[in-house]
Design a protein around this motif. Structure first.
Motif, PDB file in Angstrom:
ATOM      1  N   SER A  17       0.866  -1.177   0.000  1.00 12.16           N
ATOM      2  CA  SER A  17       0.000   0.000   0.000  1.00 12.16           C
ATOM      3  C   SER A  17       0.898   1.221   0.000  1.00 12.16           C
ATOM      4  O   SER A  17       1.910   1.242   0.704  1.00 12.16           O
ATOM      5  CB  SER A  17      -0.873  -0.018   1.267  1.00 12.16           C
ATOM      6  OG  SER A  17      -1.784   1.046   1.233  1.00 12.16           O
ATOM      7  N   SER A  44      -4.398  -6.484   7.327  1.00 15.87           N
ATOM      8  CA  SER A  44      -4.171  -6.294   5.881  1.00 15.87           C
ATOM      9  C   SER A  44      -2.777  -6.748   5.486  1.00 15.87           C
ATOM     10  O   SER A  44      -2.585  -7.386   4.448  1.00 15.87           O
ATOM     11  CB  SER A  44      -4.350  -4.825   5.489  1.00 15.87           C
ATOM     12  OG  SER A  44      -5.669  -4.422   5.713  1.00 15.87           O
ATOM     13  N   ARG A  47      -2.783 -10.481   5.358  1.00 22.68           N
ATOM     14  CA  ARG A  47      -3.579 -10.984   4.224  1.00 22.68           C
ATOM     15  C   ARG A  47      -2.855 -10.758   2.896  1.00 22.68           C
ATOM     16  O   ARG A  47      -2.768 -11.645   2.052  1.00 22.68           O
ATOM     17  CB  ARG A  47      -4.951 -10.282   4.220  1.00 22.68           C
ATOM     18  CG  ARG A  47      -5.878 -10.697   3.083  1.00 22.68           C
ATOM     19  CD  ARG A  47      -7.308 -10.274   3.375  1.00 22.68           C
ATOM     20  NE  ARG A  47      -7.402  -8.896   3.813  1.00 22.68           N
ATOM     21  CZ  ARG A  47      -7.572  -7.849   3.002  1.00 22.68           C
ATOM     22  NH1 ARG A  47      -7.678  -8.041   1.709  1.00 22.68           N
ATOM     23  NH2 ARG A  47      -7.641  -6.616   3.479  1.00 22.68           N
TER      24      ARG A  47
END
Ligand SMILES: [Zn+2]
Ligand SMILES: [Zn+2]
Length: 273
Positions: A17, A44, A47
């Motif tokens: 990200s 996140s 994952r």
């Protein structure tokens, strides 16, 4: 095969990200991986890594760049749940608010600016960048003869940061805002001033101009990073870069490769070896 050669058969980079809502980057070799910043949730991070077949057990540390929320939001939970150590300068660690670092001191590894350290097979050096948070750093990471530089938050490229940026084979560099969108946008005057300042963020034209002036044969991949949600688009980032390059007579024939990193999801794995 000599042990050192055997070790260097894989080197992967991935942005999980990148942007003003959260930053987290992965760099991994054949055996281990490291993260740079943990500005998205630990869930996140886990994952996204799992989707790429990377186990959390392979992660040997998180390098922290500075105390802004978009770089440390998931840090506390990540460390508490996994015990992965955080590598940070004393000044950056001290500047992180107490509630965001209820972590055992055993999990903190103090580093010093411009002092190389070794982690997970990587030789790593933090270098200073100009940004409005205490002692913000970029990272220059070497693996064999491959050099990766990550500089995601910087108001301008100062003389101390420039050599690390020029030396990279893979460069992750901020291209935060389109100058026109920022000026004409709805942000209050003080915020526009902060973003444009020498200790704010790097605009598309600034990043493109520096690259056009400094691009060398060693640079194989440019990742344009930390895009603003409200003052930029991936299309504008690329247009600005292409226009700046062509104005200076630079023709890109697929080298270096150029990626604009996604704001909220992983950008495909880049294989350096
Ligand atoms: Zn940031
Ligand atoms: Zn920042």
């Amino acid at each position: 095969m000599a042990p050192i050669a055997k070790a260097m058969i894989k080197l992967n980079f991935c942005s999980l990200s990148s942007g003003s809502s959260g930053n987290c980057y992965y760099l991994g070799n054949e055996f281990h991986g490291i993260l740079i910043d943990a500005g998205i949730s630990a869930t996140s991070i886990r994952r996204f890594l799992k989707n790429m077949d990377i186990s959390m057990q392979a992660i040997m540390g998180v390098l922290i760049t500075h105390n802004h929320t978009d770089h440390i939001k998931g840090l506390e939970v990540l460390i508490r749940k996994t015990g992965i150590p955080a590598f940070t300068t004393q000044k950056v660690w001290k500047s992180i608010p107490g509630p965001q670092k209820r972590i055992s001191s055993d999990c903190i590894r103090e580093i010093r600016i411009k002092e190389k350290f070794h982690l997970a097979g990587f030789d790593i050096e933090a270098f200073p960048v100009c940004h409005d948070a205490p002692e913000t750093v970029g990272y220059h990471i070497c693996y064999g003869d491959k050099k990766i530089t990550i500089a995601t938050d910087l108001g301008h490229i100062c003389q101390t940061a420039a050599p690390y940026i020029r030396a990279a084979n893979l460069l992750v560099i901020e291209s935060n805002y389109d100058e026109e969108m920022l000026v004409n946008g709805h942000y209050p005057h003080y915020l526009k001033t902060r973003i444009k300042s020498d200790h704010g963020h790097l605009g598309n034209h600034q990043a493109s101009a520096f690259l056009a002036e400094n691009i060398g044969d060693n640079l194989k991949h440019i990742c344009l990073a930390h895009l603003s949600k409200n003052n930029n688009t991936p299309e504008l980032v690329l247009q600005t870069l292409q226009r700046t390059f062509s104005e200076r007579g630079i023709i890109l024939n697929g080298q270096p490769k150029i990626s604009v990193l996604n704001r909220n999801m992983p950008t495909g794995m880049i294989r350096l070896i």
